[in-house]
Structures are given as C-alpha cells and as structure tokens.
Scaffold this motif. Structure first.
Motif, PDB file in Angstrom:
ATOM      1  N   GLU A  44      -7.790 -58.519 -20.566  1.00  0.00           N
ATOM      2  CA  GLU A  44      -7.633 -59.620 -21.424  1.00  0.00           C
ATOM      3  C   GLU A  44      -6.967 -59.353 -22.736  1.00  0.00           C
ATOM      4  O   GLU A  44      -6.720 -58.375 -23.018  1.00  0.00           O
ATOM      5  CB  GLU A  44      -8.867 -60.027 -21.473  1.00  0.00           C
ATOM      6  CG  GLU A  44      -9.728 -60.368 -20.889  1.00  0.00           C
ATOM      7  CD  GLU A  44     -11.559 -61.002 -20.615  1.00  0.00           C
ATOM      8  OE1 GLU A  44     -12.180 -61.512 -20.321  1.00  0.00           O
ATOM      9  OE2 GLU A  44     -11.501 -60.597 -21.990  1.00  0.00           O
ATOM     10  N   ARG A  45      -5.926 -59.978 -23.467  1.00  0.00           N
ATOM     11  CA  ARG A  45      -5.647 -60.106 -24.166  1.00  0.00           C
ATOM     12  C   ARG A  45      -6.784 -59.563 -25.291  1.00  0.00           C
ATOM     13  O   ARG A  45      -7.815 -60.427 -25.899  1.00  0.00           O
ATOM     14  CB  ARG A  45      -4.882 -61.598 -24.934  1.00  0.00           C
ATOM     15  CG  ARG A  45      -3.687 -61.299 -25.787  1.00  0.00           C
ATOM     16  CD  ARG A  45      -2.826 -62.495 -25.947  1.00  0.00           C
ATOM     17  NE  ARG A  45      -1.745 -62.834 -24.749  1.00  0.00           N
ATOM     18  CZ  ARG A  45      -0.970 -63.739 -24.537  1.00  0.00           C
ATOM     19  NH1 ARG A  45      -1.091 -65.010 -25.625  1.00  0.00           N
ATOM     20  NH2 ARG A  45      -0.835 -63.912 -23.585  1.00  0.00           N
ATOM     21  N   GLU A  46      -6.176 -58.802 -26.142  1.00  0.00           N
ATOM     22  CA  GLU A  46      -7.026 -58.131 -27.199  1.00  0.00           C
ATOM     23  C   GLU A  46      -6.398 -58.334 -29.175  1.00  0.00           C
ATOM     24  O   GLU A  46      -5.751 -58.350 -29.090  1.00  0.00           O
ATOM     25  CB  GLU A  46      -7.376 -56.173 -26.837  1.00  0.00           C
ATOM     26  CG  GLU A  46      -6.383 -55.841 -26.843  1.00  0.00           C
ATOM     27  CD  GLU A  46      -6.859 -54.594 -26.634  1.00  0.00           C
ATOM     28  OE1 GLU A  46      -8.078 -53.916 -27.582  1.00  0.00           O
ATOM     29  OE2 GLU A  46      -5.937 -53.776 -26.984  1.00  0.00           O
ATOM     30  N   PHE A  47      -7.161 -58.610 -29.579  1.00  0.00           N
ATOM     31  CA  PHE A  47      -7.290 -58.689 -31.293  1.00  0.00           C
ATOM     32  C   PHE A  47      -6.714 -57.403 -31.428  1.00  0.00           C
ATOM     33  O   PHE A  47      -6.748 -56.556 -31.775  1.00  0.00           O
ATOM     34  CB  PHE A  47      -8.357 -59.240 -32.039  1.00  0.00           C
ATOM     35  CG  PHE A  47      -7.449 -58.937 -33.699  1.00  0.00           C
ATOM     36  CD1 PHE A  47      -6.861 -60.035 -33.540  1.00  0.00           C
ATOM     37  CD2 PHE A  47      -8.281 -58.136 -33.870  1.00  0.00           C
ATOM     38  CE1 PHE A  47      -6.812 -59.716 -35.883  1.00  0.00           C
ATOM     39  CE2 PHE A  47      -8.538 -57.761 -35.582  1.00  0.00           C
ATOM     40  CZ  PHE A  47      -7.551 -58.613 -36.096  1.00  0.00           C
ATOM     41  N   VAL A  48      -5.787 -57.644 -32.565  1.00  0.00           N
ATOM     42  CA  VAL A  48      -4.823 -55.955 -32.825  1.00  0.00           C
ATOM     43  C   VAL A  48      -5.096 -56.459 -34.562  1.00  0.00           C
ATOM     44  O   VAL A  48      -5.127 -55.356 -35.280  1.00  0.00           O
ATOM     45  CB  VAL A  48      -3.395 -55.518 -33.287  1.00  0.00           C
ATOM     46  CG1 VAL A  48      -2.657 -54.942 -33.333  1.00  0.00           C
ATOM     47  CG2 VAL A  48      -3.453 -55.519 -31.313  1.00  0.00           C
ATOM     48  N   ALA A  49      -4.205 -56.504 -35.226  1.00  0.00           N
ATOM     49  CA  ALA A  49      -4.058 -57.136 -36.531  1.00  0.00           C
ATOM     50  C   ALA A  49      -4.261 -58.851 -36.836  1.00  0.00           C
ATOM     51  O   ALA A  49      -3.824 -59.276 -36.283  1.00  0.00           O
ATOM     52  CB  ALA A  49      -3.264 -56.461 -36.889  1.00  0.00           C
ATOM     53  N   ALA A  50      -4.315 -58.855 -38.292  1.00  0.00           N
ATOM     54  CA  ALA A  50      -4.660 -60.339 -38.455  1.00  0.00           C
ATOM     55  C   ALA A  50      -3.964 -60.764 -39.948  1.00  0.00           C
ATOM     56  O   ALA A  50      -4.359 -59.425 -41.261  1.00  0.00           O
ATOM     57  CB  ALA A  50      -5.209 -61.612 -38.431  1.00  0.00           C
ATOM     58  N   ILE A  51      -3.218 -61.319 -41.006  1.00  0.00           N
ATOM     59  CA  ILE A  51      -2.908 -61.300 -41.833  1.00  0.00           C
ATOM     60  C   ILE A  51      -3.004 -62.460 -42.738  1.00  0.00           C
ATOM     61  O   ILE A  51      -2.121 -63.365 -42.364  1.00  0.00           O
ATOM     62  CB  ILE A  51      -1.684 -60.796 -42.534  1.00  0.00           C
ATOM     63  CG1 ILE A  51      -1.153 -60.389 -44.115  1.00  0.00           C
ATOM     64  CG2 ILE A  51      -0.299 -60.912 -41.475  1.00  0.00           C
ATOM     65  CD1 ILE A  51       0.075 -59.850 -43.416  1.00  0.00           C
ATOM     66  N   SER A  52      -3.329 -63.072 -43.846  1.00  0.00           N
ATOM     67  CA  SER A  52      -3.098 -64.309 -44.717  1.00  0.00           C
ATOM     68  C   SER A  52      -1.581 -64.272 -44.931  1.00  0.00           C
ATOM     69  O   SER A  52      -1.278 -63.685 -44.958  1.00  0.00           O
ATOM     70  CB  SER A  52      -3.743 -64.135 -45.491  1.00  0.00           C
ATOM     71  OG  SER A  52      -3.950 -62.711 -47.221  1.00  0.00           O
ATOM     72  N   PRO A  53      -1.921 -65.911 -45.108  1.00  0.00           N
ATOM     73  CA  PRO A  53      -1.193 -66.566 -45.346  1.00  0.00           C
ATOM     74  C   PRO A  53       0.414 -65.353 -46.894  1.00  0.00           C
ATOM     75  O   PRO A  53       1.405 -65.250 -47.195  1.00  0.00           O
ATOM     76  CB  PRO A  53      -1.107 -67.861 -45.952  1.00  0.00           C
ATOM     77  CG  PRO A  53      -2.002 -68.436 -45.042  1.00  0.00           C
ATOM     78  CD  PRO A  53      -2.662 -66.877 -45.204  1.00  0.00           C
ATOM     79  N   SER A  54      -0.653 -65.867 -48.007  1.00  0.00           N
ATOM     80  CA  SER A  54       0.409 -64.228 -48.598  1.00  0.00           C
ATOM     81  C   SER A  54       0.014 -62.832 -48.447  1.00  0.00           C
ATOM     82  O   SER A  54       0.988 -62.783 -49.211  1.00  0.00           O
ATOM     83  CB  SER A  54      -0.525 -64.925 -50.276  1.00  0.00           C
ATOM     84  OG  SER A  54      -1.668 -64.615 -50.251  1.00  0.00           O
ATOM     85  N   GLY A  55       0.129 -62.602 -47.004  1.00  0.00           N
ATOM     86  CA  GLY A  55      -0.474 -60.839 -47.419  1.00  0.00           C
ATOM     87  C   GLY A  55      -1.356 -60.456 -48.051  1.00  0.00           C
ATOM     88  O   GLY A  55      -1.395 -59.082 -48.046  1.00  0.00           O
ATOM     89  N   THR A  56      -1.992 -60.762 -49.193  1.00  0.00           N
ATOM     90  CA  THR A  56      -3.369 -60.192 -49.699  1.00  0.00           C
ATOM     91  C   THR A  56      -4.494 -59.659 -48.925  1.00  0.00           C
ATOM     92  O   THR A  56      -5.184 -59.514 -49.534  1.00  0.00           O
ATOM     93  CB  THR A  56      -3.591 -61.062 -50.754  1.00  0.00           C
ATOM     94  OG1 THR A  56      -4.313 -62.151 -50.234  1.00  0.00           O
ATOM     95  CG2 THR A  56      -2.319 -61.712 -51.890  1.00  0.00           C
ATOM     96  N   ILE A  57      -4.563 -60.217 -47.589  1.00  0.00           N
ATOM     97  CA  ILE A  57      -5.941 -60.201 -46.469  1.00  0.00           C
ATOM     98  C   ILE A  57      -5.242 -59.679 -45.306  1.00  0.00           C
ATOM     99  O   ILE A  57      -4.506 -60.507 -44.904  1.00  0.00           O
ATOM    100  CB  ILE A  57      -6.879 -61.298 -46.670  1.00  0.00           C
ATOM    101  CG1 ILE A  57      -7.329 -62.180 -47.839  1.00  0.00           C
ATOM    102  CG2 ILE A  57      -7.977 -60.548 -45.668  1.00  0.00           C
ATOM    103  CD1 ILE A  57      -8.238 -63.145 -47.544  1.00  0.00           C
ATOM    104  N   ALA A  58      -6.135 -58.812 -44.755  1.00  0.00           N
ATOM    105  CA  ALA A  58      -5.691 -58.052 -44.010  1.00  0.00           C
ATOM    106  C   ALA A  58      -6.822 -57.361 -42.774  1.00  0.00           C
ATOM    107  O   ALA A  58      -7.236 -56.761 -44.010  1.00  0.00           O
ATOM    108  CB  ALA A  58      -4.301 -57.024 -44.079  1.00  0.00           C
TER     109      ALA A  58
END
Length: 126
Positions: A44-58
């Motif tokens: 299954e496809r797995e999550f790696v990383a995410a980032i908020s629109p401003s880049g302040t949250i990862a």
C-alpha cells in the motif's frame, strides 16, 4: 485545478543522498498543504512527510525521521524532499501530493490530498 510534477528519482547506492522536487502548476501555491508518499510493488502507498502551506510545520513517518527533510520554496513554486543515508528499503515510487486547504489534522492520510504527481522512481542498491 492543480497539476503536480515530481522529479529527481534515480538509482543510488545505499548510504548516499538524493533530493526530490515537486513543482506545482496552479495558484496560489502558498495556499497548498503538501506531502510525499511512497509505494513499492504489492504494498500500500505509505506516508513519508508533510508540510504546511507556509512551511512552518512539518511531520514525518517514523521510518524516515532523522534522515528525510521536507521543505518548500514558495517563490519557486516547488517542494523538496532531501533524503540522506539511503537504505535499500527506501526503494519505491515517490509521489508528491497537495490539498488546496489548510494543513490537515490527519496529514498522513491519502484521502486528505486531492492532487497527485505522476511519481518518480527511487532505487537504492546495496
């Protein structure tokens, strides 16, 4: 509509580094929460990383924490995934994803993202 183009995948030896890029065609880029997922055959496809629109949250999946770094340059309309100390188990097709809303509470769910890149192959040799 938003079109995503993910690039940078290649064959790399274990222990090496790689940087993937995702360019978004659509506006406004600064309003898009974005992420990287990966998938191997039969899994299954797995999550790696995410980032908020401003880049302040990862946020990162546990298997990649400490080795992968997600970032974005809104002026260049591009998101990046820096991968260090590559392992054979990192071999997969990596997909860029985006949502035209604020950062999702469940950022690790595929269903939170409306737009997807075509995928770029990362192969790690031992």
């Amino acid at each position: 509509q938003v079109q995503l183009v993910d690039t940078g995948g290649k064959l790399v030896q274990a222990g090496g580094s790689l940087r993937l890029s995702c360019t978004a065609f659509g506006r406004p880029f600064s309003s898009l929460a974005m992420a990287w997922f990966r998938q191997t055959p039969g899994k299954e496809r797995e999550f790696v990383a995410a980032i908020s629109p401003s880049g302040t949250i990862a946020n990162y999946a546990d298997p990649v924490k400490g080795r992968f770094t997600i970032s974005r340059d809104n002026a260049k309309v591009t998101m990046y995934l820096q991968i260090n100390v590559l392992k054979p188990e990192d071999t997969a097709v990596y997909y860029c994803a985006a949502r035209d809303r604020s950062y999702a509470a469940r950022y690790d769910r595929e269903t939170e993202y409306k737009y997807w890149g075509q995928g770029t192959q990362v192969t790690i040799s031992s």
